[in-house]
Design a protein around this motif. Structure first.
Motif, PDB file in Angstrom:
ATOM      1  N   GLY A 166       0.800  -1.374   0.068  1.00  0.00           N
ATOM      2  CA  GLY A 166       0.222  -0.185  -0.001  1.00  0.00           C
ATOM      3  C   GLY A 166       0.938   1.356  -0.111  1.00  0.00           C
ATOM      4  O   GLY A 166       1.894   1.187   0.398  1.00  0.00           O
ATOM      5  N   ARG A 167       0.312   2.337  -0.639  1.00  0.00           N
ATOM      6  CA  ARG A 167       0.991   3.642  -0.528  1.00  0.00           C
ATOM      7  C   ARG A 167      -0.296   4.686  -0.489  1.00  0.00           C
ATOM      8  O   ARG A 167      -1.282   4.287  -0.473  1.00  0.00           O
ATOM      9  N   ALA A 168       0.397   5.794  -0.605  1.00  0.00           N
ATOM     10  CA  ALA A 168      -0.550   7.149  -0.354  1.00  0.00           C
ATOM     11  C   ALA A 168      -1.430   6.715   0.738  1.00  0.00           C
ATOM     12  O   ALA A 168      -0.810   6.550   2.082  1.00  0.00           O
ATOM     13  N   GLN A 169      -2.719   6.860   0.780  1.00  0.00           N
ATOM     14  CA  GLN A 169      -3.708   6.603   1.849  1.00  0.00           C
ATOM     15  C   GLN A 169      -4.362   5.236   1.851  1.00  0.00           C
ATOM     16  O   GLN A 169      -5.243   5.170   2.689  1.00  0.00           O
TER      17      GLN A 169
ATOM     18  N   HIS B  46       1.749   6.922   3.726  1.00  0.00           N
ATOM     19  CA  HIS B  46       0.526   6.932   4.650  1.00  0.00           C
ATOM     20  C   HIS B  46      -0.229   5.722   4.702  1.00  0.00           C
ATOM     21  O   HIS B  46      -1.364   5.820   5.310  1.00  0.00           O
ATOM     22  N   ALA B  47       0.216   4.610   4.224  1.00  0.00           N
ATOM     23  CA  ALA B  47      -0.740   3.563   3.960  1.00  0.00           C
ATOM     24  C   ALA B  47      -0.803   2.733   5.291  1.00  0.00           C
ATOM     25  O   ALA B  47       0.044   2.856   6.297  1.00  0.00           O
ATOM     26  N   ARG B  48      -1.803   1.933   5.254  1.00  0.00           N
ATOM     27  CA  ARG B  48      -2.112   1.148   6.667  1.00  0.00           C
ATOM     28  C   ARG B  48      -2.496  -0.296   5.909  1.00  0.00           C
ATOM     29  O   ARG B  48      -3.352  -0.666   5.192  1.00  0.00           O
ATOM     30  N   ILE B  49      -1.770  -1.062   6.727  1.00  0.00           N
ATOM     31  CA  ILE B  49      -1.864  -2.422   6.256  1.00  0.00           C
ATOM     32  C   ILE B  49      -2.073  -3.513   7.497  1.00  0.00           C
ATOM     33  O   ILE B  49      -1.374  -3.382   8.482  1.00  0.00           O
TER      34      ILE B  49
ATOM     35  N   ILE C  33       7.515  -1.372   7.376  1.00  0.00           N
ATOM     36  CA  ILE C  33       7.038   0.222   7.275  1.00  0.00           C
ATOM     37  C   ILE C  33       7.897   0.773   6.490  1.00  0.00           C
ATOM     38  O   ILE C  33       9.193   0.979   6.941  1.00  0.00           O
ATOM     39  N   GLU C  34       7.499   1.719   5.440  1.00  0.00           N
ATOM     40  CA  GLU C  34       8.566   2.239   4.655  1.00  0.00           C
ATOM     41  C   GLU C  34       8.135   3.886   4.767  1.00  0.00           C
ATOM     42  O   GLU C  34       9.056   4.802   4.423  1.00  0.00           O
ATOM     43  N   GLY C  35       6.902   4.246   5.155  1.00  0.00           N
ATOM     44  CA  GLY C  35       6.667   5.689   5.115  1.00  0.00           C
ATOM     45  C   GLY C  35       6.622   6.169   6.637  1.00  0.00           C
ATOM     46  O   GLY C  35       6.262   5.274   7.536  1.00  0.00           O
ATOM     47  N   ALA C  36       7.093   7.370   6.889  1.00  0.00           N
ATOM     48  CA  ALA C  36       6.742   7.775   8.078  1.00  0.00           C
ATOM     49  C   ALA C  36       5.419   7.848   8.776  1.00  0.00           C
ATOM     50  O   ALA C  36       5.110   7.800   9.895  1.00  0.00           O
TER      51      ALA C  36
ATOM     52  N   THR D 284       7.113  -6.559  12.741  1.00  0.00           N
ATOM     53  CA  THR D 284       7.075  -5.548  11.945  1.00  0.00           C
ATOM     54  C   THR D 284       8.213  -4.477  12.374  1.00  0.00           C
ATOM     55  O   THR D 284       8.563  -4.300  13.195  1.00  0.00           O
ATOM     56  N   GLY D 285       8.753  -3.894  11.163  1.00  0.00           N
ATOM     57  CA  GLY D 285       9.789  -2.943  11.268  1.00  0.00           C
ATOM     58  C   GLY D 285      10.307  -2.379   9.977  1.00  0.00           C
ATOM     59  O   GLY D 285       9.625  -2.370   9.113  1.00  0.00           O
ATOM     60  N   ALA D 286      11.373  -1.859  10.054  1.00  0.00           N
ATOM     61  CA  ALA D 286      12.084  -1.103   9.043  1.00  0.00           C
ATOM     62  C   ALA D 286      12.982  -2.343   8.249  1.00  0.00           C
ATOM     63  O   ALA D 286      13.085  -3.361   8.569  1.00  0.00           O
ATOM     64  N   LEU D 287      13.562  -2.084   7.439  1.00  0.00           N
ATOM     65  CA  LEU D 287      14.427  -2.830   6.465  1.00  0.00           C
ATOM     66  C   LEU D 287      15.822  -3.363   7.573  1.00  0.00           C
ATOM     67  O   LEU D 287      16.416  -2.522   8.223  1.00  0.00           O
ATOM     68  N   ASP D 288      16.019  -4.570   7.288  1.00  0.00           N
ATOM     69  CA  ASP D 288      17.335  -5.045   8.278  1.00  0.00           C
ATOM     70  C   ASP D 288      18.560  -4.174   7.864  1.00  0.00           C
ATOM     71  O   ASP D 288      18.989  -4.356   6.853  1.00  0.00           O
TER      72      ASP D 288
END
Lengths: 266, 426
Positions: B274-277, B306-309, B334-337, B362-366
């Motif tokens: 997901g991206r945007a909203q 700002h996506a939510r999954i 999680i890629e977006g702030a 869940t987290g950021a890239l390793d």
């Protein structure tokens, strides 16, 4: 080799490929390197030995630019450039190669893609034309054969499902393909059986060249039976406590590290 | 039909009832009988509209559904067969294609599906209540009984004719004992058309039947999408789902799988990007009701911008299911702030003789992986893109049809433009 003002120096500092001076580094607030100085000239092979926790791997990773280390003071230059001011990828493209003690697995990114991207990143940096798919394959095939790796590995994920020995061979393969000016090999011998050790050592020996330097970080001397170093340094308590030729490694094999650690503590 | 009285009425349920009353007389009995539609309406009235206070709906973008202007389908009759404007994907070699436009079968389709109701009426649970909408409003059904070995692609396409209204794709499958089916279920829509797409899928697998079910949700960015899936597996049946969710403004998948026969095996490998909203929410419940049943569940989600999954994976192992083997691997990136990922694994075990494992991260890239690539001279943006690609790799590689895998990869990469730039696609 001078050990007075610049302990651990292999060659005179001005011509050194790698020149480290009084490097102090902290990890999580703890000082791990406490004044390392070392000069490595082109064409030389150095071995950095030392007991566990002496700072050997820290030194290799700091030089490659791994995040998480605090440079407290000191300098490190590579071909006269301030190495510590470069990002990890800039260091790699400038010709510094870190062979990992624990190479990571990256399923989903295949070995061929990574190798080609890495080779071409370095070529772009040098202003040389990038390799196309055919040229790249020609280069990589010869090296694969040297490392006794099956060609099918190119289409596999990076280190995905590889044994410890296969991962180390893959590290050396990457080094062979990238042809760095300075190779820092962090415990490449660990976890290898004798046959794999010979293959890996052969790969390293083929890289010995007048314009290239190799730094072997190792705990044991057995690797040095196959890759004979010009200089041996012992790191203890965050400093180079002693430097010598390969006979120093043989002495360590007999006497262990305690006597040097005790001297370093004194 | 008169609107039922209810104790759980809300504004949106009232609107749904009104829209239903307005269109009910024109809805075809062949898709769903009038009586069954009425039962669904009463059930929705009884259950009421979900709220985010309900655990199973906490992460669903219910507001998107509440903003839908019209729940009644606008397209009620078979489409003209003029598909030139729809930009359909190329045919899959060896697959028979069924095409549904705005929930109604394209009359030019090669095969008229069976019209008899082959799957008994599905009783939806509270967490699957959006399935009731499709039961109420469905305009057609792809109803298939499979014998032997088949490969079928069902395309559900939303056209400009459905803009501002709703469409209700509906798929019913019964696999005879020992049969095999490769099924592609693909939802496509033009990007600029705000539409509600509410799909139901009901599946029955006979003894030893094998179903591989590829699901690609590539609806337009203004679509509000819900799909509700129910599957029943009898002895030794095998059901594998490969799901790629990348489209729609808001999407909710509600799936329930019952492993009712000894040795039944279920595999779910899904990605959501997901991206945007965008909001992608999945609630999957698997019930092990018989001995020696297996579940292998893999979910990978990337939320950019700002996506939510969200993914809720509930595996229930009954006392009557000794020897069950259940695995869950849920991972979010999680890629977006402003992005959010919520993974909820849940294993409920009522017998001792089981193998079960679950993991959710869940987290950021390793950072270790990142440093490895940087240390090879790969620039940071390429390294990030490669690692995102690798993150999705398990599931994408499980799509065994090259043409479909390529479509899924390009769809996923289209959500993550940096991946397109590095040329890592097969």
């Amino acid at each position: 080799m001078s050990t007075d003002t610049h302990p651990g120096a292999g060659t005179a500092a001005p011509s050194a490929l790698l020149d480290i001076r009084d490097l102090h580094v902290k990890v999580a607030g703890q000082e791990v390197l406490r004044g390392v100085s070392l000069a490595v000239g082109a064409g030389e092979v150095h071995a950095i030995m030392g007991p566990n926790g002496s700072g050997k791997s820290t030194l290799a990773h700091v030089l490659a630019g791994r995040p998480g280390y605090e440079i407290v003071s000191g300098t490190a230059s590579f071909e006269g450039r301030d190495l510590l001011a470069l990002t990890p990828e800039q260091r790699a493209r400038a010709g510094l190669f870190l062979g990992f003690q624990y190479p990571v697995e990256i399923p989903g990114v295949n070995n061929a893609y990574l190798l080609k991207a890495a080779v071409n990143a370095a070529r772009r940096e040098r202003g040389v034309a990038e390799l196309d798919a055919f040229e790249f394959l020609a280069v990589v095939r010869a090296k694969i054969k040297l490392m006794q790796i099956d060609e099918s590995f190119l289409s596999r994920g990076v280190n995905e499902g590889f044994s410890g020995g296969e991962k180390k061979r893959n590290e050396i393969l990457q080094m062979l393909v990238l042809e760095p000016k300075l190779a820092l090999l962090d415990e490449t011998d660990s976890g290898l059986d004798i046959d794999a050790l010979k293959v890996v050592a052969h790969g390293i020996n083929t890289m010995r060249a007048a314009e290239r330097a190799i730094v072997l970080v190792t705990h044991y001397q057995r690797m040095l039976d196959y890759v004979v170093p010009d200089y041996v340094h012992v790191l203890a308590r965050g400093r180079i406590a002693r430097s010598g030729d390969r006979t120093l490694a043989l002495e360590l094999e007999k006497r262990g590290y305690d006597w040097i650690s005790e001297q370093a503590a004194a | 039909m008169a609107t039922p009285t209810t104790t759980h009425r809300s504004g949106i349920v009232d609107r749904i009832m009104r829209d239903y009353d307005a269109v009910a007389a024109r809805l075809p009995d062949a898709a769903v009988t009038r009586a069954a539609r009425g039962r669904s309406m009463h059930e929705l009235a009884r259950l009421g509209w979900p709220t985010t206070r309900d655990e199973q709906w906490r992460y669903t973008n219910l507001r998107a559904f509440e903003r839908v202007a019209e729940f009644a389908p606008r397209v009620l009759t078979p489409a003209s067969g003029d598909t030139a404007a729809l930009e359909l994907p190329p045919a899959l070699p060896g697959f028979e294609r069924l095409l549904y436009i705005d929930g109604v079968r394209d009359v030019a389709a090669a095969r008229a599906p069976t019209r008899d109701t082959i799957v008994p009426e599905t009783v939806w649970s509270a967490e699957q209540r959006l399935g009731l909408l499709c039961d109420m409003f469905a305009t057609d059904v792809a109803s298939l009984r499979i014998r032997g070995s088949s490969a079928i692609e069902v395309l559900f396409v939303t056209s400009a004719a459905a803009a501002g209204a709703a469409c209700y794709p509906r798929l019913q499958l019964a696999l005879e004992p020992g049969s095999q089916l490769q099924l592609v279920e693909r939802h496509l829509g033009a990007p600029e058309i705000p539409t509600l797409v509410c799909a139901n899928v009901a599946i029955e697998l006979g003894r030893g039947a094998q179903l591989t079910h590829y699901r690609l949700q590539q609806c337009g960015v203004h679509t509000v999408f819900a799909d509700t899936l129910s599957a029943q597996l009898t002895d030794e049946a095998s059901y594998s789902v490969r799901q790629v969710a990348i489209g729609a403004a808001s999407a909710r998948t509600s799936a329930q799988v019952q492993l009712a026969g000894r040795g039944a095996a279920f595999s779910w490998q899904a990605i959501a990007v997901g991206r945007a909203q965008q909001v992608h929410d999945t609630a999957l419940k698997v019930e092990h009701r018989a001995p020696d049943t297996r579940t292998d569940e893999v979910f990978r989600g990337i939320a950019d911008e700002h996506a939510r999954i969200a993914f809720s994976g509930h595996i229930h192992i009954a006392a009557a299911a000794p020897g069950a083997d259940a695995r869950q691997s849920l991972r979010g990136l999680i890629e977006g702030a402003g992005a959010e990922i919520d993974l909820r694994p849940r294993l409920e075990i009522n017998t001792d003789q089981v193998k079960a494992q679950h993991g959710a991260t869940t987290g950021a890239l390793d950072e270790n992986l990142m440093f490895y690539l940087l240390a090879r001279g790969i620039d940071r943006s390429t390294a990030r893109a490669l690692l995102k690609w690798a993150f999705l790799g398990d599931v994408l590689r499980a799509i065994e049809l090259p043409q479909l895998r390529s479509a899924a990869e390009h769809g996923a990469a289209g959500q993550l433009p940096d991946i397109m730039a590095i040329g890592a696609l097969t």
